[in-house]
Design a protein around this motif. Structure first.
Motif, PDB file in Angstrom:
ATOM      1  N   GLU A 191     -39.161  -4.381 -42.569  1.00 39.49           N
ATOM      2  CA  GLU A 191     -38.694  -4.070 -43.665  1.00 39.49           C
ATOM      3  C   GLU A 191     -39.566  -4.006 -45.012  1.00 39.49           C
ATOM      4  O   GLU A 191     -39.687  -3.076 -45.763  1.00 39.49           O
ATOM      5  CB  GLU A 191     -37.288  -4.651 -44.254  1.00 39.49           C
ATOM      6  N   ALA A 200     -28.786  -6.104 -36.018  1.00 46.00           N
ATOM      7  CA  ALA A 200     -29.733  -7.000 -35.389  1.00 46.00           C
ATOM      8  C   ALA A 200     -29.571  -7.707 -34.454  1.00 46.00           C
ATOM      9  O   ALA A 200     -30.316  -8.105 -33.293  1.00 46.00           O
ATOM     10  CB  ALA A 200     -30.379  -7.960 -36.638  1.00 46.00           C
ATOM     11  N   LEU A 230     -29.779  -1.366 -38.981  1.00 45.69           N
ATOM     12  CA  LEU A 230     -31.131  -0.931 -39.100  1.00 45.69           C
ATOM     13  C   LEU A 230     -31.268   0.551 -38.876  1.00 45.69           C
ATOM     14  O   LEU A 230     -30.441   1.154 -37.978  1.00 45.69           O
ATOM     15  CB  LEU A 230     -31.950  -1.678 -38.370  1.00 45.69           C
ATOM     16  N   VAL A 265     -39.114  -4.274 -31.058  1.00 43.26           N
ATOM     17  CA  VAL A 265     -37.977  -3.977 -32.005  1.00 43.26           C
ATOM     18  C   VAL A 265     -38.068  -2.305 -32.528  1.00 43.26           C
ATOM     19  O   VAL A 265     -36.793  -1.895 -32.488  1.00 43.26           O
ATOM     20  CB  VAL A 265     -38.169  -5.093 -33.177  1.00 43.26           C
ATOM     21  N   LEU A 306     -38.899  -0.136 -41.329  1.00 42.00           N
ATOM     22  CA  LEU A 306     -37.307  -0.201 -41.007  1.00 42.00           C
ATOM     23  C   LEU A 306     -36.734  -0.306 -42.417  1.00 42.00           C
ATOM     24  O   LEU A 306     -37.106  -0.776 -43.385  1.00 42.00           O
ATOM     25  CB  LEU A 306     -37.018  -1.520 -39.977  1.00 42.00           C
ATOM     26  N   ILE A 314     -37.796  -8.354 -38.270  1.00 43.71           N
ATOM     27  CA  ILE A 314     -37.012  -7.347 -39.062  1.00 43.71           C
ATOM     28  C   ILE A 314     -37.796  -7.363 -40.693  1.00 43.71           C
ATOM     29  O   ILE A 314     -37.970  -6.399 -41.129  1.00 43.71           O
ATOM     30  CB  ILE A 314     -35.750  -7.469 -38.919  1.00 43.71           C
TER      31      ILE A 314
END
Length: 262
Positions: free
Chosen positions: A60, A38, A74, A25, A65, A56
């Motif tokens: 985060e 996403a 993102l 990712v 991210l 994610i």
């Protein structure tokens, strides 16, 4: 969208473990030139949307991210950007690359430095001091604005026009000296000249009495990685004469690029 090649390779390594999915990712987001949704990440990685959403959120939470302003798309987070700068700094201070910078400073008898872009500023990752103590030495870890430094201008010149306009629109111009460029229009004119000749120069724009110039350092894809610059006292070299350092800067840049590619 077919599975992103780098993503596929990441997932194939070590049998598709949770860490590999998170790295996949991150790699995909880093490869994009701007914010990415996403859903696109999920499609590119071939991972279930729920899995991507969970990854994610975890990334985060660790500032690896972040969401683009006013959007759910993102972008690389502050911690990831800082980590990248530290990795790049470690690469430049390796024996071979640092030795090339030291050799350049010795040949030019001026202060030479390498800087990358982090958080919208130039972040200096390596430097070499000449025998002469006067002038300006950018110490590793030091930061400076992108609009009044040679390395910052080289970076700006390499941006696509739309991205350049976005970056310039976000600049909070401040006059460090009477010669600092403090308007977007003047900066655009200056950067047009940088694009035309392939290198940048500054005329006492950040520090009084100091001029300088810089060339880009690029990766194997031709993308800007960092800038290689020299700074020197204006009393010893007029701004109109700084171009004489460019051939040596370009030669050393080519040698540094070769070491970074291995």
């Amino acid at each position: 969208m077919p599975k992103h090649r780098a993503v596929a390779e990441a997932l194939d390594r070590a049998g598709d473990q949770p860490l590999d999915r998170a790295l996949a990712v991150l790699e995909f987001v880093l490869d994009q030139r701007g914010p990415v949704a996403a859903s696109i990440v999920a499609e590119a990685t071939g991972l279930p949307p729920a899995t991507v959403h969970r990854i994610i959120l975890q990334l985060e939470a660790r500032s690896l991210l972040k969401r683009a302003l006013g959007s759910k798309k993102l972008l690389p987070g502050a911690r990831l950007v800082a980590l990248g700068t530290r990795i790049l700094s470690a690469a430049f201070v390796a024996d071979e690359t640092h030795a090339l910078l030291v050799a350049l400073a010795s040949k030019l008898q001026e202060h030479c430095h390498v800087g990358t872009i982090s958080g919208g500023e130039v972040c200096y990752v390596d430097s070499a001091r000449s025998a002469r103590r006067s002038g300006l030495l950018f110490e590793p870890g030091g930061r400076a604005p992108i609009y009044c430094t040679s390395i910052g201008k080289v970076y700006l010149a390499g941006l696509p026009q739309a991205e350049f306009q976005q970056v310039v629109a976000a600049i909070d111009f401040k006059a460090f000296t009477p010669k600092t460029i403090v308007t977007a229009a003047r900066l655009a004119d200056d950067i047009a000249q940088v694009r035309a000749r392939g290198w940048a120069a500054t005329d006492e724009e950040f520090t009084p009495g100091v001029v300088g110039c810089a060339v880009p350092l690029r990766n194997t894809k031709g993308e800007f990685v960092a800038g290689l610059g020299v700074s020197l006292p204006a009393a010893l070299c007029r701004y109109e004469e700084v171009g004489k350092f460019i051939p040596d800067l370009l030669e050393t840049a080519s040698q540094i690029e070769a070491t970074l590619a291995t």
